[in-house]
Design a protein around this motif. Structure first.
Motif, PDB file in Angstrom:
ATOM      1  N   GLU A  68     -42.148 -32.245 -40.245  1.00  0.00           N
ATOM      2  CA  GLU A  68     -42.220 -31.973 -41.686  1.00  0.00           C
ATOM      3  C   GLU A  68     -41.311 -30.809 -42.044  1.00  0.00           C
ATOM      4  N   ARG A  69     -40.417 -31.038 -42.996  1.00  0.00           N
ATOM      5  CA  ARG A  69     -39.539 -29.970 -43.459  1.00  0.00           C
ATOM      6  C   ARG A  69     -40.163 -29.229 -44.629  1.00  0.00           C
ATOM      7  N   GLY A  70     -40.118 -27.906 -44.565  1.00  0.00           N
ATOM      8  CA  GLY A  70     -40.533 -27.087 -45.684  1.00  0.00           C
ATOM      9  C   GLY A  70     -39.315 -26.461 -46.324  1.00  0.00           C
ATOM     10  N   GLY A  71     -39.525 -25.444 -47.143  1.00  0.00           N
ATOM     11  CA  GLY A  71     -38.403 -24.790 -47.797  1.00  0.00           C
ATOM     12  C   GLY A  71     -37.483 -24.073 -46.823  1.00  0.00           C
ATOM     13  N   ARG A  72     -38.094 -23.332 -45.886  1.00  0.00           N
ATOM     14  CA  ARG A  72     -37.307 -22.572 -44.906  1.00  0.00           C
ATOM     15  C   ARG A  72     -37.734 -22.835 -43.465  1.00  0.00           C
ATOM     16  N   HIS A  73     -38.722 -23.677 -43.263  1.00  0.00           N
ATOM     17  CA  HIS A  73     -39.180 -23.918 -41.903  1.00  0.00           C
ATOM     18  C   HIS A  73     -39.455 -25.398 -41.673  1.00  0.00           C
ATOM     19  N   VAL A  74     -39.593 -25.750 -40.414  1.00  0.00           N
ATOM     20  CA  VAL A  74     -39.922 -27.114 -39.996  1.00  0.00           C
ATOM     21  C   VAL A  74     -41.153 -27.039 -39.110  1.00  0.00           C
ATOM     22  N   THR A  75     -42.115 -27.927 -39.348  1.00  0.00           N
ATOM     23  CA  THR A  75     -43.325 -27.991 -38.534  1.00  0.00           C
ATOM     24  C   THR A  75     -43.367 -29.334 -37.822  1.00  0.00           C
ATOM     25  N   ALA A  76     -43.725 -29.318 -36.543  1.00  0.00           N
ATOM     26  CA  ALA A  76     -43.740 -30.553 -35.764  1.00  0.00           C
ATOM     27  C   ALA A  76     -44.918 -30.556 -34.803  1.00  0.00           C
ATOM     28  N   ILE A  77     -45.348 -31.761 -34.436  1.00  0.00           N
ATOM     29  CA  ILE A  77     -46.318 -31.953 -33.368  1.00  0.00           C
ATOM     30  C   ILE A  77     -45.531 -32.290 -32.108  1.00  0.00           C
ATOM     31  N   ALA A  78     -45.793 -31.574 -31.018  1.00  0.00           N
ATOM     32  CA  ALA A  78     -45.027 -31.781 -29.787  1.00  0.00           C
ATOM     33  C   ALA A  78     -45.832 -31.279 -28.599  1.00  0.00           C
ATOM     34  N   THR A  79     -45.342 -31.593 -27.407  1.00  0.00           N
ATOM     35  CA  THR A  79     -45.920 -31.055 -26.178  1.00  0.00           C
ATOM     36  C   THR A  79     -45.056 -29.882 -25.731  1.00  0.00           C
ATOM     37  N   ASN A  80     -45.672 -28.717 -25.553  1.00  0.00           N
ATOM     38  CA  ASN A  80     -44.888 -27.531 -25.213  1.00  0.00           C
ATOM     39  C   ASN A  80     -44.546 -27.498 -23.721  1.00  0.00           C
ATOM     40  N   PRO A  81     -43.731 -26.558 -23.270  1.00  0.00           N
ATOM     41  CA  PRO A  81     -43.337 -26.523 -21.860  1.00  0.00           C
ATOM     42  C   PRO A  81     -44.503 -26.374 -20.890  1.00  0.00           C
ATOM     43  N   SER A  82     -45.654 -25.892 -21.363  1.00  0.00           N
ATOM     44  CA  SER A  82     -46.829 -25.755 -20.499  1.00  0.00           C
ATOM     45  C   SER A  82     -47.661 -27.023 -20.432  1.00  0.00           C
ATOM     46  N   GLY A  83     -47.262 -28.052 -21.204  1.00  0.00           N
ATOM     47  CA  GLY A  83     -47.990 -29.312 -21.180  1.00  0.00           C
ATOM     48  C   GLY A  83     -49.075 -29.435 -22.217  1.00  0.00           C
ATOM     49  N   ASP A  84     -49.153 -28.476 -23.161  1.00  0.00           N
ATOM     50  CA  ASP A  84     -50.173 -28.513 -24.203  1.00  0.00           C
ATOM     51  C   ASP A  84     -49.618 -29.194 -25.455  1.00  0.00           C
ATOM     52  N   VAL A  85     -50.436 -30.016 -26.100  1.00  0.00           N
ATOM     53  CA  VAL A  85     -50.054 -30.604 -27.384  1.00  0.00           C
ATOM     54  C   VAL A  85     -50.277 -29.553 -28.464  1.00  0.00           C
ATOM     55  N   GLU A 121     -48.960 -27.741 -32.502  1.00  0.00           N
ATOM     56  CA  GLU A 121     -48.223 -27.772 -33.761  1.00  0.00           C
ATOM     57  C   GLU A 121     -47.303 -26.561 -33.727  1.00  0.00           C
ATOM     58  N   VAL A 122     -46.001 -26.793 -33.798  1.00  0.00           N
ATOM     59  CA  VAL A 122     -45.034 -25.713 -33.656  1.00  0.00           C
ATOM     60  C   VAL A 122     -44.185 -25.622 -34.912  1.00  0.00           C
ATOM     61  N   ARG A 123     -43.861 -24.403 -35.316  1.00  0.00           N
ATOM     62  CA  ARG A 123     -43.056 -24.195 -36.523  1.00  0.00           C
ATOM     63  C   ARG A 123     -41.787 -23.423 -36.174  1.00  0.00           C
ATOM     64  N   LEU A 124     -40.652 -23.950 -36.628  1.00  0.00           N
ATOM     65  CA  LEU A 124     -39.353 -23.313 -36.449  1.00  0.00           C
ATOM     66  C   LEU A 124     -38.869 -22.747 -37.772  1.00  0.00           C
ATOM     67  N   ASP A 125     -38.222 -21.565 -37.724  1.00  0.00           N
ATOM     68  CA  ASP A 125     -37.617 -21.041 -38.942  1.00  0.00           C
ATOM     69  C   ASP A 125     -36.253 -21.686 -39.153  1.00  0.00           C
ATOM     70  N   ASP A 126     -35.535 -21.260 -40.182  1.00  0.00           N
ATOM     71  CA  ASP A 126     -34.270 -21.916 -40.518  1.00  0.00           C
ATOM     72  C   ASP A 126     -33.163 -21.610 -39.518  1.00  0.00           C
ATOM     73  N   GLN A 127     -33.436 -20.714 -38.557  1.00  0.00           N
ATOM     74  CA  GLN A 127     -32.483 -20.427 -37.492  1.00  0.00           C
ATOM     75  C   GLN A 127     -32.871 -21.105 -36.177  1.00  0.00           C
ATOM     76  N   GLY A 128     -33.934 -21.916 -36.228  1.00  0.00           N
ATOM     77  CA  GLY A 128     -34.363 -22.618 -35.025  1.00  0.00           C
ATOM     78  C   GLY A 128     -35.214 -21.794 -34.086  1.00  0.00           C
ATOM     79  N   ARG A 129     -35.763 -20.676 -34.579  1.00  0.00           N
ATOM     80  CA  ARG A 129     -36.627 -19.831 -33.761  1.00  0.00           C
ATOM     81  C   ARG A 129     -38.088 -20.223 -33.974  1.00  0.00           C
ATOM     82  N   VAL A 130     -38.888 -20.161 -32.901  1.00  0.00           N
ATOM     83  CA  VAL A 130     -40.305 -20.496 -33.008  1.00  0.00           C
ATOM     84  C   VAL A 130     -41.027 -19.398 -33.782  1.00  0.00           C
ATOM     85  N   GLU A 131     -41.598 -19.772 -34.926  1.00  0.00           N
ATOM     86  CA  GLU A 131     -42.361 -18.823 -35.749  1.00  0.00           C
ATOM     87  C   GLU A 131     -43.837 -18.830 -35.378  1.00  0.00           C
ATOM     88  N   ARG A 132     -44.340 -20.027 -35.020  1.00  0.00           N
ATOM     89  CA  ARG A 132     -45.779 -20.146 -34.753  1.00  0.00           C
ATOM     90  C   ARG A 132     -46.008 -21.359 -33.867  1.00  0.00           C
TER      91      ARG A 132
END
Length: 272
Positions: free
Chosen positions: A236-253, A255-266
């Motif tokens: 999902e694209r927001g105004g300045r960030h993108v939120t996605a459902i994914a599996t992280n490098p530790s194997g956990d499912v 919800e991750v949010r990237l800022d407009d520079q591609g950095r993990v915000e949350r």
């Protein structure tokens, strides 16, 4: 990864716990010899594979039967499975049935609302529902399936001439009074929002330039892959960030949010 390090992931038991035959599902996080760390809805478990069984690759979804003792599990059998509960189509709200959805993942909150993510033939969708009533649906990729749009919009709304200006519908929201909001994009990329009364009569129309500064969906997927995330679902694209459902490098499912520079915000765990 060494066995010593893997065992550090498992909290020591304060007292012996009786072993019991049980079944569990999860995703393989790490493998070392005849043991692996499995990520489940209850956390991470150290699993001993059945004798003579080839170790599955990290990321493999499994269903296992065996004996659990505290935070360790001695597997007797294992087979391909799903890392999280998969909703039966019969349990979905009526508008979502018959759409050929797959990889369905649901979560219920304390108020009884159900949040759902699923794969469609052309992308992913996100939905919020209570019982058989959908409050909101969003689609990425090619947008919402035509059959879902037809099921959620009253006939007067479907017949509204201006609705045809939306080449890709991305969101339908129904408020508590039954009024309907529709969002999407025209063929030229302009963003369109429409408001309908509960009977489907048009009440508002707005067309504007898409001025979001967030990463595009494709760029966000590439960036998440570069960061070690996999199985990226709804984006999902927001105004300045993108939120996605994914599996992280530790194997956990998550919800991750990237800022407009591609950095993990949350990042937060997606609990089923």
């Amino acid at each position: 990864m060494t066995l010593t390090l893997a065992m550090a992931l498992v909290a020591p038991l304060a007292a012996p716990v009786a072993a019991q035959e049980t079944q569990l599902s999860g995703t393989v996080a790490e493998v070392f010899g005849t043991q692996m760390v499995l990520t489940t809805s209850d956390g991470r478990l150290l699993v001993t594979l059945p004798e003579g069984t080839a170790a599955p690759a990290p990321g493999t979804a499994l269903t296992l039967t065996g004996t659990r003792t505290g935070d360790t599990f001695a597997a007797a059998t294992l087979s391909a499975g799903t890392a999280a509960p998969v909703a039966d189509e019969a349990t979905l709200p009526a508008p979502l049935r018959g759409l050929g959805l797959s990889d369905i993942r649901t979560r219920r909150d304390d108020d009884g609302d159900v949040y759902l993510y699923a794969r469609t033939a052309t992308g992913w969708l996100r939905a919020e529902a209570r019982g058989d009533r959908l409050h909101e649906v969003q689609g990425d990729g090619a947008g919402l399936p035509p059959d879902l749009i037809a099921a959620m919009l009253p006939a007067p709304a479907r017949d509204e001439p201006r609705l045809t200006e939306i080449a890709r519908m991305t969101e339908i929201e129904v408020d508590d009074d039954g009024e309907i909001s529709v969002e999407g994009f025209a063929a030229d990329g302009m963003r369109i929002e429409m408001e309908f009364a509960r009977d489907g009569v048009l009440q508002g129309f707005e067309r504007e330039t898409d001025d979001r500064r967030s990463m595009t969906e494709a760029a966000a997927r590439d960036r998440l892959a570069a960061l070690g995330y996999r199985d990226v679902g709804f984006v999902e694209r927001g105004g300045r960030h993108v939120t996605a459902i994914a599996t992280n490098p530790s194997g956990d499912v998550v919800e991750v949010r990237l800022d407009d520079q591609g950095r993990v915000e949350r990042e937060r765990l997606w609990l089923n």
